[in-house]
Structures are given as C-alpha cells and as structure tokens.
Design a protein around this motif. Structure first.
Motif, mmCIF file in Angstrom:
data_model
loop_
_atom_site.group_PDB
_atom_site.id
_atom_site.type_symbol
_atom_site.label_atom_id
_atom_site.label_comp_id
_atom_site.label_asym_id
_atom_site.label_seq_id
_atom_site.Cartn_x
_atom_site.Cartn_y
_atom_site.Cartn_z
ATOM 1 N N ALA A 1 0.833 -1.203 0.000
ATOM 2 C CA ALA A 1 0.000 0.000 0.000
ATOM 3 C C ALA A 1 0.870 1.257 0.000
ATOM 4 C CB ALA A 1 -0.923 -0.015 1.221
ATOM 5 N N ARG A 2 1.951 1.256 0.785
ATOM 6 C CA ARG A 2 2.853 2.413 0.812
ATOM 7 C C ARG A 2 3.527 2.609 -0.536
ATOM 8 N NH1 ARG A 2 4.128 0.312 5.975
ATOM 9 N NH2 ARG A 2 5.961 -0.752 5.096
ATOM 10 N N ASP A 3 3.960 1.491 -1.156
ATOM 11 C CA ASP A 3 4.610 1.591 -2.463
ATOM 12 C C ASP A 3 3.638 2.119 -3.512
ATOM 13 O OD1 ASP A 3 6.906 0.611 -1.346
ATOM 14 O OD2 ASP A 3 6.647 -1.444 -2.100
ATOM 15 N N ALA A 4 2.379 1.637 -3.439
ATOM 16 C CA ALA A 4 1.385 2.094 -4.413
ATOM 17 C C ALA A 4 1.089 3.574 -4.225
ATOM 18 C CB ALA A 4 0.107 1.274 -4.258
ATOM 19 N N ALA A 5 0.981 4.012 -2.952
ATOM 20 C CA ALA A 5 0.711 5.428 -2.685
ATOM 21 C C ALA A 5 1.859 6.294 -3.158
ATOM 22 C CB ALA A 5 0.468 5.624 -1.191
ATOM 23 N N ALA A 6 3.098 5.821 -2.936
ATOM 24 C CA ALA A 6 4.267 6.585 -3.370
ATOM 25 C C ALA A 6 4.317 6.675 -4.886
ATOM 26 C CB ALA A 6 5.535 5.932 -2.832
ATOM 27 N N ALA A 7 3.990 5.555 -5.565
ATOM 28 C CA ALA A 7 3.995 5.554 -7.031
ATOM 29 C C ALA A 7 2.919 6.476 -7.581
ATOM 30 C CB ALA A 7 3.785 4.129 -7.541
ATOM 31 N N GLU A 8 1.758 6.479 -6.925
ATOM 32 C CA GLU A 8 0.669 7.359 -7.372
ATOM 33 C C GLU A 8 1.045 8.815 -7.179
ATOM 34 O OE1 GLU A 8 -4.108 8.089 -6.539
ATOM 35 O OE2 GLU A 8 -3.002 6.502 -5.471
ATOM 36 N N ALA A 9 1.663 9.114 -6.025
ATOM 37 C CA ALA A 9 2.077 10.491 -5.756
ATOM 38 C C ALA A 9 3.139 10.934 -6.759
ATOM 39 C CB ALA A 9 2.619 10.610 -4.330
ATOM 40 N N GLU A 10 4.041 10.027 -7.098
ATOM 41 C CA GLU A 10 5.074 10.360 -8.079
ATOM 42 C C GLU A 10 4.462 10.593 -9.449
ATOM 43 O OE1 GLU A 10 9.216 8.465 -9.902
ATOM 44 O OE2 GLU A 10 8.188 7.525 -8.196
ATOM 45 N N GLY A 11 3.434 9.766 -9.792
ATOM 46 C CA GLY A 11 2.759 9.941 -11.073
ATOM 47 C C GLY A 11 2.021 11.271 -11.143
ATOM 48 N N ASP A 12 1.355 11.655 -10.044
ATOM 49 C CA ASP A 12 0.650 12.942 -10.010
ATOM 50 C C ASP A 12 1.631 14.096 -10.168
ATOM 51 O OD1 ASP A 12 -1.694 11.600 -9.655
ATOM 52 O OD2 ASP A 12 -1.777 11.891 -7.476
ATOM 53 N N ALA A 13 2.814 13.962 -9.546
ATOM 54 C CA ALA A 13 3.810 15.024 -9.644
ATOM 55 C C ALA A 13 4.321 15.147 -11.071
ATOM 56 C CB ALA A 13 4.968 14.746 -8.686
ATOM 57 N N ASP A 14 4.548 14.020 -11.725
ATOM 58 C CA ASP A 14 5.028 14.048 -13.116
ATOM 59 C C ASP A 14 3.971 14.648 -14.028
ATOM 60 O OD1 ASP A 14 7.374 12.875 -12.332
ATOM 61 O OD2 ASP A 14 6.778 10.825 -12.900
ATOM 62 N N GLU A 15 2.684 14.324 -13.772
ATOM 63 C CA GLU A 15 1.604 14.853 -14.595
ATOM 64 C C GLU A 15 1.488 16.366 -14.410
ATOM 65 O OE1 GLU A 15 -3.215 14.275 -15.221
ATOM 66 O OE2 GLU A 15 -2.064 12.828 -14.018
ATOM 67 N N GLY A 16 1.678 16.826 -13.187
ATOM 68 C CA GLY A 16 1.626 18.272 -12.924
ATOM 69 C C GLY A 16 2.737 19.003 -13.642
ATOM 70 N N ASP A 17 3.918 18.410 -13.648
ATOM 71 C CA ASP A 17 5.043 19.030 -14.334
ATOM 72 C C ASP A 17 4.790 19.086 -15.849
ATOM 73 O OD1 ASP A 17 6.348 19.290 -11.936
ATOM 74 O OD2 ASP A 17 7.566 17.461 -12.181
ATOM 75 N N HIS A 18 4.156 18.011 -16.379
ATOM 76 C CA HIS A 18 3.839 17.977 -17.809
ATOM 77 C C HIS A 18 2.833 19.058 -18.176
ATOM 78 C CE1 HIS A 18 3.264 16.323 -21.782
ATOM 79 N NE2 HIS A 18 1.941 16.248 -21.573
ATOM 80 N N ASP A 19 1.800 19.263 -17.343
ATOM 81 C CA ASP A 19 0.789 20.296 -17.588
ATOM 82 C C ASP A 19 1.418 21.686 -17.560
ATOM 83 O OD1 ASP A 19 -1.090 18.343 -17.817
ATOM 84 O OD2 ASP A 19 -1.871 18.546 -15.745
ATOM 85 N N SER A 20 2.375 21.892 -16.686
ATOM 86 C CA SER A 20 3.032 23.200 -16.574
ATOM 87 C C SER A 20 3.829 23.474 -17.828
ATOM 88 C CB SER A 20 3.949 23.228 -15.354
ATOM 89 O OG SER A 20 3.201 23.061 -14.164
ATOM 90 N N ASP A 21 4.481 22.441 -18.350
ATOM 91 C CA ASP A 21 5.271 22.617 -19.578
ATOM 92 C C ASP A 21 4.372 22.981 -20.739
ATOM 93 O OD1 ASP A 21 7.534 22.012 -18.160
ATOM 94 O OD2 ASP A 21 7.581 19.874 -18.743
ATOM 95 N N GLU A 22 3.170 22.374 -20.816
ATOM 96 C CA GLU A 22 2.264 22.652 -21.918
ATOM 97 C C GLU A 22 1.747 24.084 -21.847
ATOM 98 O OE1 GLU A 22 -0.768 19.754 -21.819
ATOM 99 O OE2 GLU A 22 0.394 18.225 -22.915
ATOM 100 N N GLU A 23 1.470 24.580 -20.641
ATOM 101 C CA GLU A 23 0.976 25.946 -20.473
ATOM 102 C C GLU A 23 2.012 26.954 -20.902
ATOM 103 O OE1 GLU A 23 -0.216 26.311 -16.469
ATOM 104 O OE2 GLU A 23 -1.989 25.021 -16.670
#
Length: 207
Positions: free
Chosen positions: A184-206
């Motif tokens: 569960a901790r690994d999954a939460a960490a992976a999800e948090a990392e994925g959300d962070a990467d997605e946020g960075d991608h959205d910022s680049d597009e803007e």
C-alpha cells in the motif's frame, strides 16, 4: 531481553543451574511469559529434565506439560523437541568417544591390579543415535511458517518463542499484514510520483 545461541554448538550443562533449582520461586502469578518459556527451553536443553527446567523458570512441571499440550504444533512445542534433540547430541558424542576408544577395564588377581584391557561396545552409541532420530519436528508444508525451522534449529526456535507471537498462524497473519501495508505504501508513493510528473507535464504545456 533476547537470548542468543551459537547454532553450531549444542547447549552444555550450566553450573549455575544447581543454584537456580533451589532459588527459583514457583508460580509467582506471572504465568508462562515468553521470557520464561525461553528460560525453560534453555534449561531443558542443558539438563534434559522437565522438572528441573520448570523450576529454573519458576514454574511447575505440570504447568510446563499443560503449556506444551495447549501449544501442540506451535513454536514452543517445536523448541521443546529441538531441546531434547540437541541434548542427545552431547550424550551421543560422549558415547561415540567410548565406542571408538573403548573403556579401560582393570583386571585384578587376589586383590592386586595385574593389568588392564579395553572393552568396545557400540550398542550404546547406536541406541542413542536411534533415540535422537526420534526427536524430529513434524513435517510442515513448504510454504508454512513452521517450515523455516528444522529439528536442529534450537537457538532460532528459542528466539522465535521469546520474540514472536505464540502461534504460527498469528505470525503468518502479521507478516501478511506487514506485506500488505508495504504494498500500500509503495502504491501510494507511485501514485504520488505519477501525479507530480503529470503536474510538471501540464506546466510545460501551459508555457
């Protein structure tokens, strides 16, 4: 406090046990705590006497047998069997020495020693080794927690009795919970990392 053992060395009689046999109080009300169980098992391996080992632990012989009956097939029961087995190792070693080197037998004539001879008898050694083989742990399925311990793992079994839960099933349950929580901790960490990467991608597009 955790007892440690050298797994390659069978327990030998402890000279302090004689004092302990006299000094240990019986049944003080605390019951068979894990530490007391470990003390009993260590004394059992040293003395090969349930009554003496129970007294060292401050408990009665009857309560020791009752505990073993209640925990049949559990870590305490397995450690009890291993304690008897490792004590036979010490006895078998002494018997083997006698079988290989013999026993000196004096010969007298009219009250005077006239010589000696050596007598060899391997029957005692064979009998002891056969008795040792009778102290085997019951077969455990490959994936069972109990399968991690063998008949010669006395030290590890005593540490397991003192530090672990009372039953194999409870240990298995705790390990499964710990494994689930890790996933569960690994999954939460992976999800948090994925959300962070997605946020960075959205910022680049803007930009």
């Amino acid at each position: 406090m955790t007892h440690t053992f050298d797994e390659d060395t069978a327990p030998t009689p402890n000279p302090t046990l004689a004092h302990a046999l006299i000094a240990a109080p019986l049944e003080d009300g605390a019951g068979w705590t894990p530490a007391r169980q470990a003390t009993f098992l260590q004394a059992l391996a040293s003395t090969h006497s349930v009554a003496n080992a129970a007294r060292v632990a401050g408990m009665s012989r009857q309560s020791a047998y009752a505990l073993r009956a209640r925990l049949k097939g559990e870590p305490f029961d397995h450690a009890w069997t291993a304690a008897l087995r490792c004590r036979f190792d010490a006895l078998a070693e002494a018997a083997m020495e006698r079988a290989l080197n013999g026993v000196e037998v004096p010969h007298y004539h009219r009250g005077e020693l006239i010589g000696t001879s050596r007598k060899y008898d391997e029957r005692l050694t064979v009998a002891l080794l056969m008795m040792r083989d009778s102290f085997r742990l019951p077969h455990a399925r490959q994936h069972d927690v109990a399968a991690r311990y063998g008949s010669d793992d006395f030290g590890r079994l005593v540490e397991r009795v003192e530090a672990g839960p009372e039953t194999w099933d409870e240990q298995d349950r705790q390990e499964r919970i710990a494994l689930y929580e890790e996933y569960a901790r690994d999954a939460a960490a992976a999800e948090a990392e994925g959300d962070a990467d997605e946020g960075d991608h959205d910022s680049d597009e803007e930009e």
